[in-house]
Design a protein around this motif. Structure first.
Motif, mmCIF file in Angstrom:
data_model
loop_
_atom_site.group_PDB
_atom_site.id
_atom_site.type_symbol
_atom_site.label_atom_id
_atom_site.label_comp_id
_atom_site.label_asym_id
_atom_site.label_seq_id
_atom_site.Cartn_x
_atom_site.Cartn_y
_atom_site.Cartn_z
ATOM 1 N N VAL A 29 -11.812 -1.432 -30.787
ATOM 2 C CA VAL A 29 -11.460 -0.166 -31.438
ATOM 3 C C VAL A 29 -11.776 1.010 -30.519
ATOM 4 O O VAL A 29 -10.961 1.937 -30.364
ATOM 5 C CB VAL A 29 -12.213 -0.031 -32.777
ATOM 6 C CG1 VAL A 29 -12.039 1.375 -33.347
ATOM 7 C CG2 VAL A 29 -11.700 -1.060 -33.774
ATOM 8 N N LEU A 30 -12.932 0.986 -29.889
ATOM 9 C CA LEU A 30 -13.320 2.083 -29.007
ATOM 10 C C LEU A 30 -12.410 2.188 -27.787
ATOM 11 O O LEU A 30 -12.145 3.287 -27.291
ATOM 12 C CB LEU A 30 -14.775 1.899 -28.550
ATOM 13 C CG LEU A 30 -15.842 2.040 -29.643
ATOM 14 C CD1 LEU A 30 -17.226 1.767 -29.065
ATOM 15 C CD2 LEU A 30 -15.787 3.432 -30.277
ATOM 16 N N LEU A 31 -11.913 1.052 -27.311
ATOM 17 C CA LEU A 31 -11.020 1.044 -26.150
ATOM 18 C C LEU A 31 -9.564 1.276 -26.541
ATOM 19 O O LEU A 31 -8.692 1.336 -25.667
ATOM 20 C CB LEU A 31 -11.150 -0.286 -25.403
ATOM 21 C CG LEU A 31 -12.497 -0.541 -24.714
ATOM 22 C CD1 LEU A 31 -12.570 -1.953 -24.152
ATOM 23 C CD2 LEU A 31 -12.733 0.478 -23.595
ATOM 24 N N GLY A 32 -9.281 1.367 -27.829
ATOM 25 C CA GLY A 32 -7.921 1.620 -28.283
ATOM 26 C C GLY A 32 -7.007 0.415 -28.240
ATOM 27 O O GLY A 32 -5.782 0.565 -28.276
ATOM 28 N N HIS A 33 -7.589 -0.791 -28.192
ATOM 29 C CA HIS A 33 -6.773 -2.000 -28.135
ATOM 30 C C HIS A 33 -6.291 -2.447 -29.510
ATOM 31 O O HIS A 33 -5.306 -3.172 -29.617
ATOM 32 C CB HIS A 33 -7.558 -3.131 -27.456
ATOM 33 C CG HIS A 33 -7.814 -2.878 -26.010
ATOM 34 N ND1 HIS A 33 -8.806 -3.531 -25.282
ATOM 35 C CD2 HIS A 33 -7.206 -2.035 -25.138
ATOM 36 C CE1 HIS A 33 -8.783 -3.107 -24.027
ATOM 37 N NE2 HIS A 33 -7.823 -2.202 -23.913
ATOM 38 N N VAL A 34 -7.011 -2.075 -30.560
ATOM 39 C CA VAL A 34 -6.599 -2.380 -31.929
ATOM 40 C C VAL A 34 -6.886 -1.164 -32.802
ATOM 41 O O VAL A 34 -7.684 -0.297 -32.450
ATOM 42 C CB VAL A 34 -7.340 -3.609 -32.512
ATOM 43 C CG1 VAL A 34 -7.012 -4.868 -31.736
ATOM 44 C CG2 VAL A 34 -8.837 -3.370 -32.558
ATOM 45 N N GLU A 35 -6.233 -1.133 -33.945
ATOM 46 C CA GLU A 35 -6.526 -0.111 -34.931
ATOM 47 C C GLU A 35 -7.708 -0.570 -35.792
ATOM 48 O O GLU A 35 -7.876 -1.771 -36.019
ATOM 49 C CB GLU A 35 -5.308 0.133 -35.814
ATOM 50 C CG GLU A 35 -4.171 0.828 -35.092
ATOM 51 C CD GLU A 35 -4.572 2.206 -34.580
ATOM 52 O OE1 GLU A 35 -5.218 2.966 -35.333
ATOM 53 O OE2 GLU A 35 -4.251 2.526 -33.419
ATOM 54 N N PRO A 36 -8.529 0.344 -36.265
ATOM 55 C CA PRO A 36 -9.717 -0.055 -37.033
ATOM 56 C C PRO A 36 -9.400 -0.643 -38.398
ATOM 57 O O PRO A 36 -10.278 -1.256 -39.016
ATOM 58 C CB PRO A 36 -10.509 1.256 -37.158
ATOM 59 C CG PRO A 36 -9.496 2.340 -37.001
ATOM 60 C CD PRO A 36 -8.472 1.809 -36.050
#
Length: 280
Positions: A29-36
């Protein structure tokens, strides 16, 4: 040398797996690889570096899980031999051993073959892990009734049946809603699934089901802690067999540690003499 803290193995699994799931989820989530909002566990472990950490920790956890499954098998086998339990328990125990091993194999496939790279292998591993893992839980729940009151209480046996029912219901729900959601999905990236991409309700039901099944597995393994407190592991005996029927040239190269004047056909060297059995 006896190892008495065998109960730390299921406890370690209960710590490693949830921490791995949550850690990779936070990192993704922090790296923007998935949505929370409601990703699959494997979605959060698709891209590096979190996929590397996920794979490493899951491989280590899988090794510990294999050890727990084997120790549990030997524990039930020992109760069967010592207390003359019904032969049905040994049948369920053997089936549970192999279904547990196959479930661990599926877990390793999930950890090392990301869905974006080799989707068929990843899905096969997920089916083995969750499907056969559920079968393993049912078999162990049945064995818990055979072992009552020798190894566990009746409440523990009931609790394991409840966990088995939870895993069964949500595994079926996971499978059905997962297929439907992907058929209805028309977005760009399933790792970033938005309500407007279609199949959102089915997607949420599927991901929540997966997290519930995974959590139930961890809780079930944790339930072994108390029973494993009564188990001691001993180092196995290792025998080295050295052939003495050799030519004179072979004898001249033999180790000077062993008496060359011996006329015996074989020499048995006991490396460890701590005890005969693996589990006592």
């Amino acid at each position: 040398m006896a190892y008495e803290r065998v109960y730390l193995l299921p406890l370690a699994i209960f710590v490693i797996f949830p921490c791995t799931f949550l850690g990779t989820y936070i990192a993704a989530v922090l790296l923007g690889h998935v949505e929370p909002d409601f990703p699959y566990i494997s979605d959060a472990a698709t891209y590096s570096p979190e996929s590397c950490v996920f794979g490493q920790l899951m491989n280590g956890g899988t090794v510990l899980l294999v050890m727990v499954i084997y120790i549990r098998y030997r524990q039930i086998d020992e109760y069967y031999r010592s207390y003359a339990l019904t032969s049905a328990v040994i049948k369920h125990n053997k089936i549970a051993l192999w279904t547990g091993f196959l479930s661990c194999f599926g877990l390793s496939l999930v950890a090392n073959f990301q869905e974006t790279n080799v989707i068929i292998v990843h899905l096969t591993g997920a089916f083995l892990c969750f499907g056969l893992g559920t079968v393993y839980i049912w078999l162990q729940a049945i064995c818990s009734y055979y072992l009552h009151p020798l190894a566990n209480g009746i409440i523990m046996a009931h609790m394991r049946v409840v966990l088995a029912m939870v895993c069964t219901i949500f595994f079926i729900l996971l499978s059905i809603t997962g297929v439907i959601s992907h058929l209805e999905f028309h977005g760009k990236d399933p790792r970033k699934w938005y309500p407007e991409d279609g199949g959102w309700e089915m997607h949420v039901a599927s991901t929540v089901s997966e997290w519930i099944v995974a959590t139930s597995f961890c809780v079930f393994i944790l339930s072994f802690v108390q029973e494993f407190r009564t188990i001691n592991l001993e180092e196995p005996q290792i025998f080295l067999t050295l052939e003495r029927n050799r030519t004179s040239s072979d004898n001249s190269e033999a180790s000077p540690i062993i008496d060359q004047s011996s006329t015996a056909d074989e020499v048995n060297v006991i490396v460890s003499q701590e005890g005969g059995g693996i589990i006592t």
